[in-house]
Enzyme design. Structure first.
Site, PDB file in Angstrom:
ATOM      1  N   HIS A 120       0.472  -1.694  -2.312  1.00 45.29           N
ATOM      2  CA  HIS A 120       0.305  -0.235  -2.324  1.00 45.29           C
ATOM      3  C   HIS A 120       0.339   0.369  -0.916  1.00 45.29           C
ATOM      4  CE1 HIS A 120      -4.100  -1.152  -1.753  1.00 45.29           C
ATOM      5  NE2 HIS A 120      -4.030  -0.053  -1.016  1.00 45.29           N
ATOM      6  N   ASP A 150      -0.889  -7.087  -6.151  1.00 41.75           N
ATOM      7  CA  ASP A 150      -0.919  -6.101  -5.066  1.00 41.75           C
ATOM      8  C   ASP A 150      -0.761  -6.762  -3.697  1.00 41.75           C
ATOM      9  OD1 ASP A 150      -0.955  -3.598  -3.981  1.00 41.75           O
ATOM     10  OD2 ASP A 150      -3.120  -3.302  -4.111  1.00 41.75           O
ATOM     11  N   SER A 226      -7.047  -1.377   3.599  1.00 43.53           N
ATOM     12  CA  SER A 226      -6.222  -2.101   2.635  1.00 43.53           C
ATOM     13  C   SER A 226      -5.206  -2.981   3.337  1.00 43.53           C
ATOM     14  CB  SER A 226      -5.490  -1.113   1.730  1.00 43.53           C
ATOM     15  OG  SER A 226      -6.361  -0.491   0.833  1.00 43.53           O
TER      16      SER A 226
END
Length: 471
Positions: A120, A150, A226
């Site tokens: 993402h 992910d 992230s």
């Protein structure tokens, strides 16, 4: 002279009287304490633990932090998004777009410049750049992605070998163990936070359909973290920071990381095969708790209950049966479905795992060869199908059909409402018995079959039978 002597004697006598009164009435009584070599010992808990260790006495984070920050990078993603439409755009049929900047983190895992980050973080990118801790910036290339876990792999070309974070064994990470989260929250580069592992094999999907197996920590993680590193006190990579749970969008005490064993397997698959090599055990699992244990007629509330066994799968060939309770895969204890799925995510088709299971109050260990996913499901018409389990067929008296497990087919969804859980029983007046029938259609027509679709029979999630004629 006599008067002076008299005054001195009176003063001395007063002092004596005052001291005597204090000793007699005011001074606390002194007790004599006698020590002896034969006294009875004091009993303490036999946990072999001395004085409690303070955090700063127990672990030194400086070396792990110094080594990690140099191998964690700042990822910048320039993507295009729809801009605000004006009357001129509407009149001329234009679709205005504007550049949007997104940022995240990544971890260098190879000196030649391979980087692991989150999918993402780099999704829909038009331009990708990576900035190192020494402020050098490089253009980045996407090598491969896996949306389910992910995880994404990037590559930069530097003139020298780059610092790396070595992989650790996330299976050996313990609840309560100190960890560091390293990343770039809110564009604050090279930020280190500390916490402990709060839980393992944590899933964020309440439906259980897309169960993950995250490491949960209380190390502060915020937007921008992230794709960053979760390391132990040895500086070994045990996770890729991926998500938080929050009502505000910022950290409130819970953060989640993809275990390093899963991330490393995805990374190696992408480098070796160009995509992810997924495998399946070949069972339909049932969650165990007090209510379901009573329904299944078992006493255990921990483990994975085998509801059904997929035909031609490794589980069927190895002899796993409906009603078995899986307790362990190799060295990994299995107390819930997320434990099982998380460990299988580290395996490829044709790998062999030793399955310890409970059958009729007897513990058995059975080696099972991991099967390819195509024996479990098949993709066709932008949908993914899987065989119906025997238990579902018997329970709802469904003689034939395959179930839709995933769909991106907007045409069938918008016109017929076909979505996950629907059962396809006929296509062009041919009964669909299994995913093998779907595979034959795919071989004959390819994935673009909608234009050849003449008739479709299905069962919706309310178990209503429907039939549609397209031509």
């Amino acid at each position: 002279m006599k008067k002076i002597l008299t005054l001195v004697l009176v003063s001395a006598l007063g002092g004596i009287l005052t001291l005597s009164a204090y000793k007699l009435f005011l001074e606390p009584e002194q007790k004599l304490v006698v020590t002896s070599n034969n006294t009875t010992p004091t009993f303490l808990p036999t946990n072999n633990i001395g004085a409690p260790l303070k955090a700063y006495e127990n672990s030194d984070f400086t070396t792990a932090a110094e080594n990690t920050v140099n191998a964690v990078v700042h990822v910048k993603n320039v993507s295009l998004s729809g801009g605000q439409m004006t009357m001129q755009d509407l009149f001329f049929g234009r679709n205005p777009q504007q550049k949007q900047l997104g940022t995240g983190s990544g971890v260098i895992v190879d000196p030649s410049g391979y980087i692991i980050t989150n999918n993402h973080v780099i999704k829909n990118s038009q331009e990708l750049s990576v900035t190192l801790n020494n402020n050098k910036t490089y253009k980045a290339e996407i090598i491969g992605t896996d949306s389910e876990t992910d995880i994404a792999v990037l590559k930069i070309n530097a003139d020298e070998d780059l610092p790396v974070v070595n992989f650790g064994d996330s299976d050996q990470a313990k609840i309560g163990e100190w960890v560091l989260a390293v990343g770039n929250p809110f564009n604050l580069t090279s930020t280190v936070t500390a916490g402990i592992i709060s839980a393992k094999s944590r899933s964020l999907d309440p439906t259980g359909r897309n169960a993950h197996s995250f490491i949960q920590t209380d190390a502060a993680v915020n937007p921008g973290n992230s794709g960053g590193a979760l390391v132990n006190t040895n500086g070994e990579l045990i996770g890729i920071n991926t998500a938080i749970t929050s009502q505000t969008g910022s950290y409130v005490g819970y953060s989640f990381a993809v275990p390093s064993n899963i991330a490393r397997k995805i990374y190696m698959d992408i480098l070796e095969y160009g995509n992810t090599q997924n495998g399946v055990l070949g069972i339909t699992a049932g969650v165990l708790n007090s209510a379901s244990a009573e329904e299944f007629g078992v006493d255990d509330t921990e483990g994975v209950f085998v509801n059904d066994v997929t035909k031609k799968s490794g589980a069927e060939k190895a002899g796993i049966k409906k009603g078995d309770i899986i307790k362990q895969l190799d060295h990994i204890e299995i107390s819930k479905f997320e434990d099982l799925k998380g460990y299988l995510k580290t395996k490829r088709p044709n790998d062999v795992v030793n399955v310890k299971l409970l059958r009729n109050d007897e513990l058995l260990t059975i080696p099972v060869t991991i099967s390819k996913t195509d024996i479990f499901s098949v993709k066709f018409m932008n949908m993914e199908f899987r065989d119906l389990s025997t238990s579902i067929k018997e329970k709802y008296e469904i003689p034939n059909g395959v179930q839709v497990s995933k769909t991106n087919n907007k045409y069938l969804y918008s016109n017929l409402g076909i979505t996950e859980g629907y059962i396809i029983t006929e296509i062009n007046n041919k009964k669909i018995e299994s995913i093998q029938d779907i595979s034959k259609l795919k071989e004959k027509y390819g994935d673009d079959f909608v234009e050849n679709l003449e008739q479709l029979a299905y069962i919706n999630t309310r178990l209503e039978k429907k039939e549609v004629i397209f031509k």
